[in-house]
Design an enzyme around this catalytic site. Structure first.
Site, PDB file in Angstrom:
ATOM      1  N   ALA A 232       1.107  -1.205  -0.107  1.00 54.60           N
ATOM      2  CA  ALA A 232       0.298   0.334   0.265  1.00 54.60           C
ATOM      3  C   ALA A 232       0.773   1.160   0.128  1.00 54.60           C
ATOM      4  O   ALA A 232       2.259   1.405   0.025  1.00 54.60           O
ATOM      5  CB  ALA A 232      -0.655   0.021   1.309  1.00 54.60           C
TER       6      ALA A 232
ATOM      7  N   ASP B 223       7.798 -11.031   6.394  1.00 53.58           N
ATOM      8  CA  ASP B 223       7.760  -9.890   7.471  1.00 53.58           C
ATOM      9  C   ASP B 223       9.519  -9.457   7.695  1.00 53.58           C
ATOM     10  O   ASP B 223      10.563 -10.256   8.534  1.00 53.58           O
ATOM     11  CB  ASP B 223       7.419 -11.078   8.765  1.00 53.58           C
ATOM     12  CG  ASP B 223       7.463  -9.980   9.904  1.00 53.58           C
ATOM     13  OD1 ASP B 223       7.849  -8.920   9.851  1.00 53.58           O
ATOM     14  OD2 ASP B 223       7.226  -9.969  10.762  1.00 53.58           O
TER      15      ASP B 223
ATOM     16  N   TYR C 187       9.132   6.934  17.428  1.00 47.11           N
ATOM     17  CA  TYR C 187       9.232   6.851  15.960  1.00 47.11           C
ATOM     18  C   TYR C 187      10.086   8.258  15.800  1.00 47.11           C
ATOM     19  O   TYR C 187      10.938   7.722  14.553  1.00 47.11           O
ATOM     20  CB  TYR C 187       8.075   7.736  15.179  1.00 47.11           C
ATOM     21  CG  TYR C 187       7.597   7.843  13.421  1.00 47.11           C
ATOM     22  CD1 TYR C 187       7.728   6.684  13.047  1.00 47.11           C
ATOM     23  CD2 TYR C 187       7.660   8.451  12.876  1.00 47.11           C
ATOM     24  CE1 TYR C 187       7.883   7.033  11.910  1.00 47.11           C
ATOM     25  CE2 TYR C 187       7.229   9.700  11.848  1.00 47.11           C
ATOM     26  CZ  TYR C 187       7.820   7.886  11.064  1.00 47.11           C
ATOM     27  OH  TYR C 187       7.971   8.152   9.546  1.00 47.11           O
TER      28      TYR C 187
ATOM     29  N   VAL D 201       2.132  12.930   4.201  1.00 46.40           N
ATOM     30  CA  VAL D 201       1.673  12.152   2.962  1.00 46.40           C
ATOM     31  C   VAL D 201      -0.084  11.853   3.373  1.00 46.40           C
ATOM     32  O   VAL D 201       0.805  10.621   4.188  1.00 46.40           O
ATOM     33  CB  VAL D 201       3.212  11.496   2.127  1.00 46.40           C
ATOM     34  CG1 VAL D 201       2.639  10.755   1.134  1.00 46.40           C
ATOM     35  CG2 VAL D 201       4.740  11.815   2.542  1.00 46.40           C
TER      36      VAL D 201
ATOM     37  N   PHE E 104      -0.985   5.471   6.711  1.00 45.32           N
ATOM     38  CA  PHE E 104       0.195   5.750   7.858  1.00 45.32           C
ATOM     39  C   PHE E 104      -0.954   6.335   8.667  1.00 45.32           C
ATOM     40  O   PHE E 104      -0.500   5.364   9.996  1.00 45.32           O
ATOM     41  CB  PHE E 104       1.049   6.965   7.147  1.00 45.32           C
ATOM     42  CG  PHE E 104       2.020   7.352   8.667  1.00 45.32           C
ATOM     43  CD1 PHE E 104       3.564   6.858   8.563  1.00 45.32           C
ATOM     44  CD2 PHE E 104       2.097   8.927   9.099  1.00 45.32           C
ATOM     45  CE1 PHE E 104       4.298   6.960   9.846  1.00 45.32           C
ATOM     46  CE2 PHE E 104       2.873   8.936  10.564  1.00 45.32           C
ATOM     47  CZ  PHE E 104       3.849   8.377  10.242  1.00 45.32           C
TER      48      PHE E 104
END
Length: 259
Positions: free
Chosen positions: A17, A65, A157, A190, A194
């Protein structure tokens, strides 16, 4: 310019995606043969069939993965024997939650570190070794403006993306004397899945992230990636920051609806 990419072979992580899928589409249009990886095999197989039918390129879906080093070693090593790679797009990544550090989830931290940082390492180690043997290759790592400027709740993050940026610099140092090139793309806002992932499917929260302005699209990032990958071999674009016109840094965002 994109003719330079025709016939090249690319591996894209996180291709089910968003930005990964958009880059896969752009590279297929440019005539690249692909290995697309992710955990959702149905999406990978659907995309592979579509691209092969539309673009007359070979596309191999690889359910993998990136957070599992044994799985990466087994599956990617086997793929590399059949598919010497010219391009690697390290796109797999995610953000989870937006809490202060002292309220953060250990599970979220582990997943972000395992995916954004360790997964990139596991994949890059194998691919870069093959590129060194062939003295050729191009690696693009997906960074973020969060890796340059921290924001409230971004803690882990932001740290993983800062590490990606530093790793790209270190990989360039390690590639000295070879024709291997390494670059980082650092997007701002974006609109992809997300925020849906970050907020565990809370659509109200994820929609609010993009209200009042025109964010970047996955296709915008794919267009930039294609440009970086298609430059002449003596050119190595090492770091690019890209943001929507309405955004000037993580803290300045015009939500007036006029841009």
């Amino acid at each position: 310019m994109h003719e330079r990419l025709k016939g090249k072979r690319a591996i894209i992580t996180g291709a089910t995606a968003g930005i990964g899928e958009a880059i896969a589409r752009r590279l297929a249009e440019a005539g690249c043969h692909l290995v697309i990886t992710g955990r959702r095999i149905e999406r990978l197989e659907t995309l592979a069939r579509e691209l092969e039918e539309q673009q007359a390129v070979a596309v191999t879906p690889l359910a993998m993965d990136v957070t599992d080093p044994q799985e990466v070693e087994a599956k990617l090593s086997a793929a590399l024997k059949r598919f010497p790679v010219d391009i690697l797009i390290n796109n797999a990544g995610l953000a989870l939650g937006l809490e202060a550090l002292d309220r953060g989830s250990l599970e979220h931290w582990e997943r972000m570190i395992d995916t954004n940082l360790k997964g990139l390492l596991y994949v890059s180690r194998l691919v870069m070794a093959q590129m060194r043997e062939r003295d050729s290759g191009h690696i693009l790592n997906m960074g973020s403006i969060a890796g340059e400027t921290a924001y409230p709740g971004g803690n882990v993050y932001c740290a993983t993306k800062a590490a990606v940026h530093m790793l790209s610099e270190a990989m360039n140092c390690d590639a000295l004397g070879t024709r291997i090139r390494i670059g980082t793309l650092a997007p701002g806002a974006v609109e992809t899945e997300f925020s849906d992932v970050r907020f565990a499917g809370d659509r109200d929260k994820s929609r609010a992230v993009y209200e009042g302005y025109t964010p970047l699209s996955a296709e915008d990032i794919a267009d930039l990636a294609l440009y970086v990958l298609a430059v002449p071999e003596h050119v190595n674009i090492q770091h690019v920051r890209i943001m929507p016109t309405a955004q000037r840094n993580p803290f300045q965002l015009d939500r007036s609806g006029t841009i």
